[in-house]
Design a protein around this motif. Structure first.
Motif, PDB file in Angstrom:
ATOM      1  N   GLN A  50      47.922 -17.879  43.690  1.00 43.08           N
ATOM      2  CA  GLN A  50      49.323 -17.077  44.399  1.00 43.08           C
ATOM      3  C   GLN A  50      50.812 -17.910  43.767  1.00 43.08           C
ATOM      4  O   GLN A  50      51.263 -17.531  45.441  1.00 43.08           O
ATOM      5  CB  GLN A  50      48.569 -18.045  45.918  1.00 43.08           C
ATOM      6  CG  GLN A  50      47.335 -17.537  46.364  1.00 43.08           C
ATOM      7  CD  GLN A  50      46.571 -18.216  47.183  1.00 43.08           C
ATOM      8  OE1 GLN A  50      45.773 -19.103  47.317  1.00 43.08           O
ATOM      9  NE2 GLN A  50      47.087 -17.276  48.278  1.00 43.08           N
ATOM     10  N   CYS A  98      45.114 -16.136  55.037  1.00 40.98           N
ATOM     11  CA  CYS A  98      44.921 -16.526  53.412  1.00 40.98           C
ATOM     12  C   CYS A  98      46.880 -15.903  52.988  1.00 40.98           C
ATOM     13  O   CYS A  98      47.710 -15.735  53.796  1.00 40.98           O
ATOM     14  CB  CYS A  98      44.584 -15.222  52.083  1.00 40.98           C
ATOM     15  SG  CYS A  98      45.687 -15.434  50.740  1.00 40.98           S
ATOM     16  N   HIS A 140      36.949 -18.995  49.155  1.00 39.33           N
ATOM     17  CA  HIS A 140      38.123 -18.301  49.472  1.00 39.33           C
ATOM     18  C   HIS A 140      38.769 -18.690  48.692  1.00 39.33           C
ATOM     19  O   HIS A 140      39.204 -17.811  47.531  1.00 39.33           O
ATOM     20  CB  HIS A 140      38.580 -18.657  50.850  1.00 39.33           C
ATOM     21  CG  HIS A 140      39.810 -17.986  50.607  1.00 39.33           C
ATOM     22  ND1 HIS A 140      39.959 -17.313  52.363  1.00 39.33           N
ATOM     23  CD2 HIS A 140      41.255 -18.215  49.750  1.00 39.33           C
ATOM     24  CE1 HIS A 140      40.844 -16.884  52.160  1.00 39.33           C
ATOM     25  NE2 HIS A 140      41.722 -17.695  50.780  1.00 39.33           N
ATOM     26  N   GLU A 141      38.713 -19.730  47.840  1.00 37.21           N
ATOM     27  CA  GLU A 141      40.189 -20.356  46.612  1.00 37.21           C
ATOM     28  C   GLU A 141      39.044 -19.463  44.944  1.00 37.21           C
ATOM     29  O   GLU A 141      39.919 -19.430  44.499  1.00 37.21           O
ATOM     30  CB  GLU A 141      40.394 -21.272  46.380  1.00 37.21           C
ATOM     31  CG  GLU A 141      41.253 -22.030  48.250  1.00 37.21           C
ATOM     32  CD  GLU A 141      42.750 -21.068  48.212  1.00 37.21           C
ATOM     33  OE1 GLU A 141      42.769 -20.908  47.757  1.00 37.21           O
ATOM     34  OE2 GLU A 141      42.242 -20.902  49.500  1.00 37.21           O
ATOM     35  N   HIS A 144      39.955 -15.808  44.302  1.00 42.35           N
ATOM     36  CA  HIS A 144      41.488 -15.966  43.874  1.00 42.35           C
ATOM     37  C   HIS A 144      41.356 -16.024  42.409  1.00 42.35           C
ATOM     38  O   HIS A 144      41.852 -15.108  41.765  1.00 42.35           O
ATOM     39  CB  HIS A 144      42.569 -16.632  44.698  1.00 42.35           C
ATOM     40  CG  HIS A 144      42.993 -16.813  45.962  1.00 42.35           C
ATOM     41  ND1 HIS A 144      43.410 -15.504  46.003  1.00 42.35           N
ATOM     42  CD2 HIS A 144      43.063 -16.778  46.822  1.00 42.35           C
ATOM     43  CE1 HIS A 144      43.565 -15.270  47.826  1.00 42.35           C
ATOM     44  NE2 HIS A 144      43.814 -16.863  47.988  1.00 42.35           N
TER      45      HIS A 144
HETATM   46 NI    NI Z   1      43.994 -16.876  49.674  1.00 41.78          NI
END
Ligand code: NI
Length: 185
Positions: A50, A98, A140-141, A144
């Motif tokens: 991200q 997110c 969730h992370e 990624h």
């Molecule tokens: Ni996220």
């Protein structure tokens, strides 16, 4: 320094991120910048893709969950080269958001308990179990780093309903309060 946040449509969010070695140049600075970027954007977690880097690292500050789960009061952790060893427990629904999907929030079902092996910012290895809010954010992370976004977990119908919103994000037709990197010019 704050990184511009990559958003839906950016290929870096779809790549499997690469392992980090302890000798990696400038790692401490990257970690500092990731914290700065995450706090500025009001995020609970931020994964390196991200921030435009395809490396296996994420940071989480889950202290905002301390109202419901007091043990999260000081939860501020860096996860380097994490490996999810086991997912278990009851599946439960949580409304996720997110930073890479501005203005989208959806109910996502995930297992409660996660056992994870990782290195901290000093390259000390940990093998720990998390559940509840922390377990949720970790999953969730971690996604990624595998090129997975939370919308991938939704039903085909929900995905179809989100399609134009996602398309707007990819074309920069969103204006979050933090800086983003627009994928499609
Ligand atoms: Ni996220």
């Amino acid at each position: 320094m704050k990184y511009p946040i990559t958003v839906y449509g950016d290929p870096v969010l779809r790549k499997r991120a690469e392992k980090i070695t302890p000798e990696s140049e400038g790692l401490q600075e990257i970690i500092e910048n990731m914290w700065e970027t995450m706090y500025y954007a009001d995020g609970v977690g931020l994964a390196a893709p991200q921030a435009g880097m395809s490396i296996r690292m994420f940071v989480i500050d889950a202290s905002s969950g301390a109202d419901d789960e007091p043990e999260l009061k000081d939860f501020k952790k860096v996860f380097i080269n994490p490996e999810i060893i086991e997912l278990s427990g009851e599946e439960w629904i949580f409304n996720e958001g997110c930073l890479s999907l501005p203005e989208i929030r959806e109910d996502v079902t995930r297992p409660d308990v996660v056992r994870i092996k990782y290195f901290d910012e000093n390259f000390v290895e940990h093998n720990e179990v998390y559940k509840g809010f922390a377990g949720r954010v970790i999953q969730h992370e971690y996604d990624h780093l595998e090129g997975i976004l939370f919308t991938d977990h939704l039903s085909a119908l929900r995905k179809r309903l989100l399609k134009s919103k996602l398309n707007d994000i990819a074309h920069g037709k969103v204006q979050p309060h933090y800086k983003i990197k627009i994928p499609v010019k």
